[in-house]
Scaffold this active site. Structure first.
Site, PDB file in Angstrom:
ATOM      1  N   GLU A  13       0.842  -1.193   0.000  1.00 21.90           N
ATOM      2  CA  GLU A  13       0.000   0.000   0.000  1.00 21.90           C
ATOM      3  C   GLU A  13       0.878   1.244   0.000  1.00 21.90           C
ATOM      4  OE1 GLU A  13      -2.778   2.598   3.026  1.00 21.90           O
ATOM      5  OE2 GLU A  13      -2.656   0.432   3.400  1.00 21.90           O
ATOM      6  N   ARG A  30       0.044  10.297   0.088  1.00 20.55           N
ATOM      7  CA  ARG A  30       0.313  11.418   1.007  1.00 20.55           C
ATOM      8  C   ARG A  30       1.444  12.305   0.537  1.00 20.55           C
ATOM      9  NH1 ARG A  30       0.177   8.263   6.871  1.00 20.55           N
ATOM     10  NH2 ARG A  30      -1.701   7.033   6.450  1.00 20.55           N
ATOM     11  N   THR A  65      -4.730   6.005   1.415  1.00 20.71           N
ATOM     12  CA  THR A  65      -5.171   7.378   1.688  1.00 20.71           C
ATOM     13  C   THR A  65      -5.985   7.948   0.525  1.00 20.71           C
ATOM     14  OG1 THR A  65      -2.999   7.582   2.774  1.00 20.71           O
ATOM     15  CG2 THR A  65      -4.438   9.457   2.948  1.00 20.71           C
ATOM     16  N   LYS A 125     -10.897  -1.930   6.549  1.00 18.51           N
ATOM     17  CA  LYS A 125      -9.747  -1.468   7.327  1.00 18.51           C
ATOM     18  C   LYS A 125     -10.287  -0.848   8.618  1.00 18.51           C
ATOM     19  CE  LYS A 125      -6.943   2.609   6.789  1.00 18.51           C
ATOM     20  NZ  LYS A 125      -5.954   3.339   5.980  1.00 18.51           N
TER      21      LYS A 125
END
Length: 215
Positions: A47, A51, A75, A135
């Site tokens: 992952e 960001r 994100t 998640k």
């Protein structure tokens, strides 16, 4: 970017290894050697969080040059994020929360989504859109092991990937829970090892993480 491989499911993503590394990359040149080190250590689902300005370029490089890795984008907060990640070659999407529009964007792109949840209502909202692999974020701040145990009764059909405050020290405790499929953590790719190009160190951390599978 086209892939000849069969579409992934969220189950495929969380069942592959005990840990999904949550990766923050500032330098595109680190992406490929880092991904190769993680794969060599037994961790394939990667992952890369959206960001940093370099994130999409890093996803693209891994998708192109490390075929043994399965790179996803973390994100993701909007349909535009999903579309940009899909164009870069991401094979799955991870988000800090859940919005129906985000779920729709992932279905349109043909990508599995691991949406972040922290409350029963959020689990139900994701479930209403057919999502059962979620998640749990921010896992340790939101309630950690006790909350996961509490959710197991009403949400026995839901499986979680706790992320946020998860470390090599508490991962095994989380993985022992019946409703935890895997955990997400940033400890596999610490900034110091990335900056030093210590790929052997990252491979060693991946190997330890891959050995955590509690089954």
């Amino acid at each position: 970017m086209s892939h000849s491989t069969a579409p992934l499911t969220a189950d495929d993503v969380v069942q592959d290894a005990a840990v999904i590394p949550v990766i923050v990359l500032d330098e595109p040149r680190h992406a490929v050697p880092m991904a190769r080190a993680l794969v060599a250590g037994g961790i394939r689902m990667l992952e890369v969080t959206l960001r940093t300005p370099a994130a999409l370029a890093c996803i693209e490089a891994i998708a192109r040059d490390v075929p043994a890795a399965v790179v996803g984008a973390g994100t993701a907060r909007s349909a535009a994020d999903v579309q940009a990640a899909a164009r870069a070659g991401a094979r799955f999407i991870v988000s800090p929360g859940y919005l129906p529009a985000l779920g729709q964007a992932c279905r349109d792109a043909g990508l599995p989504l691991l949406p972040g949840v922290a409350t029963a209502s959020e689990i139900m909202a994701a479930g209403a859109d057919g999502l059962r692999v979620l998640k749990f974020f921010p896992a340790m701040a939101a309630g950690g092991v006790p909350l996961l145990k509490s959710w197991h009764g009403p949400f026995g059909d839901v499986r979680f990937c706790p992320t946020g405050g998860v470390s090599a020290d508490n991962a095994a405790q989380l993985l022992a829970l019946p409703n935890v499929a895997c955990v997400g953590g940033s400890w596999l790719t610490p900034p110091k090892l990335l900056a030093e190009g210590d790929w052997a160190g990252i491979e060693a951390l991946a190997r330890q993480a891959a050995a955590l599978r509690a089954d």
